[in-house]
Scaffold this motif. Structure first.
Motif, PDB file in Angstrom:
ATOM      1  N   PHE A  49      49.134  49.100  41.264  1.00  0.00           N
ATOM      2  CA  PHE A  49      48.527  48.095  41.480  1.00  0.00           C
ATOM      3  C   PHE A  49      48.155  47.829  43.115  1.00  0.00           C
ATOM      4  O   PHE A  49      47.361  47.028  43.106  1.00  0.00           O
ATOM      5  N   ALA A  50      48.976  48.501  43.794  1.00  0.00           N
ATOM      6  CA  ALA A  50      48.370  48.409  45.429  1.00  0.00           C
ATOM      7  C   ALA A  50      47.095  48.895  45.434  1.00  0.00           C
ATOM      8  O   ALA A  50      46.130  48.371  46.416  1.00  0.00           O
ATOM      9  N   GLY A  70      39.594  44.150  48.170  1.00  0.00           N
ATOM     10  CA  GLY A  70      39.721  42.747  48.396  1.00  0.00           C
ATOM     11  C   GLY A  70      39.302  41.646  47.505  1.00  0.00           C
ATOM     12  O   GLY A  70      38.416  40.443  47.838  1.00  0.00           O
ATOM     13  N   PRO A  71      39.804  41.910  46.348  1.00  0.00           N
ATOM     14  CA  PRO A  71      39.456  40.910  45.150  1.00  0.00           C
ATOM     15  C   PRO A  71      40.084  39.532  45.533  1.00  0.00           C
ATOM     16  O   PRO A  71      41.182  39.372  46.080  1.00  0.00           O
ATOM     17  N   GLU A  72      39.768  38.469  44.733  1.00  0.00           N
ATOM     18  CA  GLU A  72      40.321  37.334  44.798  1.00  0.00           C
ATOM     19  C   GLU A  72      41.194  37.252  43.498  1.00  0.00           C
ATOM     20  O   GLU A  72      41.968  36.530  43.280  1.00  0.00           O
ATOM     21  N   PRO A  83      52.649  44.274  45.196  1.00  0.00           N
ATOM     22  CA  PRO A  83      51.523  44.523  46.199  1.00  0.00           C
ATOM     23  C   PRO A  83      50.321  43.433  46.155  1.00  0.00           C
ATOM     24  O   PRO A  83      49.976  43.282  47.340  1.00  0.00           O
ATOM     25  N   LEU A  84      50.054  43.076  45.091  1.00  0.00           N
ATOM     26  CA  LEU A  84      48.876  41.889  44.844  1.00  0.00           C
ATOM     27  C   LEU A  84      49.479  40.747  45.439  1.00  0.00           C
ATOM     28  O   LEU A  84      48.637  39.827  46.138  1.00  0.00           O
ATOM     29  N   ILE A  85      50.442  40.120  44.919  1.00  0.00           N
ATOM     30  CA  ILE A  85      51.141  38.764  45.254  1.00  0.00           C
ATOM     31  C   ILE A  85      51.377  38.684  46.553  1.00  0.00           C
ATOM     32  O   ILE A  85      50.967  37.692  46.980  1.00  0.00           O
ATOM     33  N   GLU A  86      51.905  39.752  47.109  1.00  0.00           N
ATOM     34  CA  GLU A  86      52.107  39.539  48.734  1.00  0.00           C
ATOM     35  C   GLU A  86      50.711  39.217  49.416  1.00  0.00           C
ATOM     36  O   GLU A  86      50.864  39.077  50.559  1.00  0.00           O
ATOM     37  N   ARG A  87      49.826  39.999  48.833  1.00  0.00           N
ATOM     38  CA  ARG A  87      48.467  39.782  49.725  1.00  0.00           C
ATOM     39  C   ARG A  87      47.883  38.450  49.073  1.00  0.00           C
ATOM     40  O   ARG A  87      46.481  38.304  49.633  1.00  0.00           O
ATOM     41  N   GLY A  88      48.218  37.721  48.340  1.00  0.00           N
ATOM     42  CA  GLY A  88      47.606  36.374  47.759  1.00  0.00           C
ATOM     43  C   GLY A  88      46.542  36.630  46.684  1.00  0.00           C
ATOM     44  O   GLY A  88      45.796  35.788  46.768  1.00  0.00           O
ATOM     45  N   ILE A  89      46.500  37.744  46.148  1.00  0.00           N
ATOM     46  CA  ILE A  89      45.600  37.883  45.159  1.00  0.00           C
ATOM     47  C   ILE A  89      45.903  37.706  43.815  1.00  0.00           C
ATOM     48  O   ILE A  89      47.047  38.238  43.408  1.00  0.00           O
TER      49      ILE A  89
END
Length: 124
Positions: A56-57, A63-65, A85-91
């Motif tokens: 998932f990382a 850099g998707p939304e 890894p996605l949640i921590e980047r706000g994705i």
């Protein structure tokens, strides 16, 4: 009322069936990542049991939304720890069966959204 035209310059899922999808007419028999930013790559997993947080990382690279996870022939959610890894980047992350994920990706990519779809293609 639609205010802007659909994009025609992005990768799209053009067909699908049990155990395969076609991206821009090219048949893929293994799990695949497709990005509205133009990336098409293999996703090194043959089943949901193979998935790790690293799978998932790598989906954050473009850099998707939004990331859409196609979980195979039926809807199966993964552990939230794998999505960290996605949640921590706000994705944003959505889980759907693979065929629904392919259709949803096409709609969002056609609208010009920054979206990545990861399709789990399981062998028949």
């Amino acid at each position: 009322m639609k205010l802007q035209p659909d994009r025609v310059d992005t990768l799209s899922i053009t067909a699908h069936g049990p155990g395969w999808v076609a991206v821009n007419g090219q048949r893929r028999d293994a799990s695949v990542v497709v990005s509205s930013q133009g990336r098409l790559s293999d996703w090194d997993c043959r089943s949901a049991a193979d998935l790790t947080a690293d799978h998932f990382a790598q989906l954050a690279e473009d850099g998707p939304e939004l990331v859409i996870y196609g979980s195979g022939a039926r809807l199966r959610f993964v552990s939230p720890a794998l999505l960290r890894p996605l949640i921590e980047r706000g994705i944003g992350v959505e889980t759907m069966d693979t065929m629904a994920a392919a259709r949803t990706y096409n709609i969002l990519a056609g609208e010009g959204r920054r979206v990545v779809v990861a399709l789990l293609i399981e062998p028949n």
